[in-house]
Write a protein that holds these residues in place. Structure first.
Motif, PDB file in Angstrom:
ATOM      1  N   VAL A  15       1.613  40.419  -8.006  1.00 24.82           N
ATOM      2  CA  VAL A  15       0.192  40.062  -8.068  1.00 24.82           C
ATOM      3  C   VAL A  15       0.015  38.566  -7.851  1.00 24.82           C
ATOM      4  O   VAL A  15      -0.887  38.122  -7.112  1.00 24.82           O
ATOM      5  N   ALA A  16       0.878  37.737  -8.481  1.00 24.93           N
ATOM      6  CA  ALA A  16       0.795  36.283  -8.314  1.00 24.93           C
ATOM      7  C   ALA A  16       1.024  35.890  -6.863  1.00 24.93           C
ATOM      8  O   ALA A  16       0.327  35.009  -6.326  1.00 24.93           O
ATOM      9  N   ALA A  17       1.991  36.525  -6.201  1.00 23.31           N
ATOM     10  CA  ALA A  17       2.261  36.219  -4.794  1.00 23.31           C
ATOM     11  C   ALA A  17       1.077  36.593  -3.916  1.00 23.31           C
ATOM     12  O   ALA A  17       0.715  35.859  -2.973  1.00 23.31           O
ATOM     13  N   LEU A  18       0.456  37.736  -4.203  1.00 24.79           N
ATOM     14  CA  LEU A  18      -0.716  38.162  -3.427  1.00 24.79           C
ATOM     15  C   LEU A  18      -1.874  37.185  -3.586  1.00 24.79           C
ATOM     16  O   LEU A  18      -2.524  36.798  -2.595  1.00 24.79           O
ATOM     17  N   LEU A  19      -2.126  36.746  -4.833  1.00 24.34           N
ATOM     18  CA  LEU A  19      -3.214  35.794  -5.069  1.00 24.34           C
ATOM     19  C   LEU A  19      -2.922  34.448  -4.396  1.00 24.34           C
ATOM     20  O   LEU A  19      -3.838  33.814  -3.840  1.00 24.34           O
ATOM     21  N   ALA A  20      -1.664  34.011  -4.438  1.00 23.29           N
ATOM     22  CA  ALA A  20      -1.307  32.748  -3.794  1.00 23.29           C
ATOM     23  C   ALA A  20      -1.492  32.830  -2.279  1.00 23.29           C
ATOM     24  O   ALA A  20      -1.997  31.886  -1.650  1.00 23.29           O
TER      25      ALA A  20
END
Length: 257
Positions: A15-20
């Motif tokens: 999820v963090a990678a997608l948001l970044a």
């Protein structure tokens, strides 16, 4: 680190990678804010619009829970009847399947017309319960008819009464199935509440669906996405709570996963 924690960590990192990636792409390509705002803008909208979104989220959650309770009462009762009487099973299964395959968007206007636009909150609960009913009925019926055959024969040997068989064998063995049905039905109840409010289009219930429509009509896309984030958070929270409850039930009754 346990496997469960590794899975949770992997999910959080994804999820963090997608948001970044989303934030980076928006800053590099600079799309209009009304078309695709950055995650940071959505986060700001969550804070700025909180006085509107939080009460609406509470309203949608309350209606979804009322619908889930109603669907549970009807679905479990129908499953018990279907598991004990072949005639009831033959009558209820087609009706439950019919509810499942009928598009909810097609049912919503008719239900709202029958209930009345002045009772939009009731129509939202009834529609959400209708959508959540099938997974609860199907899962519970599967559990009630999946008791250990050896234990079934033991109850036959002791000439157990049908009620004793139901309360002491079939209901306990069906609990994990019932909770799995609840996990699916909880998400369906939230979907049904949102769809019903979209179709009603009056804003009488002041739920999240109305806030999402309002934000979309005013091109406040960040606030629209903030409303969707609230819906996702509610579904995720319910899934986590019911998953924990399933673990407790399995441990209490010594049931394998």
């Amino acid at each position: 680190m346990s496997r469960a924690w590794l899975e949770r960590l992997s999910g959080a990192l994804a999820v963090a990678a997608l948001l970044a990636a989303w934030e980076t792409a928006c800053r590099l390509l600079s799309p209009p804010a009304y078309l695709l705002p950055t995650p940071s803008a959505v986060g700001a909208a969550l804070i700025e619009a909180a006085p509107r979104l939080v009460p609406s989220a509470g309203q949608t959650f309350l209606q979804a829970m009322q619908a889930l309770l109603l669907a549970t009462a009807v679905g479990v009762s129908a499953a018990v009847a279907a598991s004990t009487h072949a005639t009831a099973r033959g009558a209820l299964r087609p009706l439950a399947t019919l509810l499942q395959v009928t598009p909810v968007v097609a049912v919503a206007p008719l239900l709202i017309l029958w209930v009345g636009l002045d009772r939009a909150d009731l129509s939202v609960v009834l529609l959400a319960a209708t959508i959540a009913l099938f997974p609860l009925f199907s899962a519970t019926l599967t559990g009630l008819t999946s008791a250990d055959p050896d234990l079934e024969r033991l109850f036959d040997l002791h000439r157990a009464r049908p009620m004793d068989r139901l309360l002491r064998l079939r209901l306990p063995s069906s609990l994990p199935f019932m909770i799995e049905g609840l996990r699916i039905g909880a998400g369906q109840a939230i979907v049904g509440a949102v769809v019903a409010e979209f179709v009603a289009g009056t804003g009488a219930t002041q739920g999240l669906a109305w806030r999402i429509l309002e934000a979309g009509n005013r091109l406040r896309t960040a606030e629209l996405l903030a409303g969707l984030a609230w819906l996702a958070a509610m579904g995720l929270a319910l899934n986590i709570v019911l998953g924990a409850l399933e673990g407790v039930v399995r441990k209490r009754f010594g049931l394998a996963r």
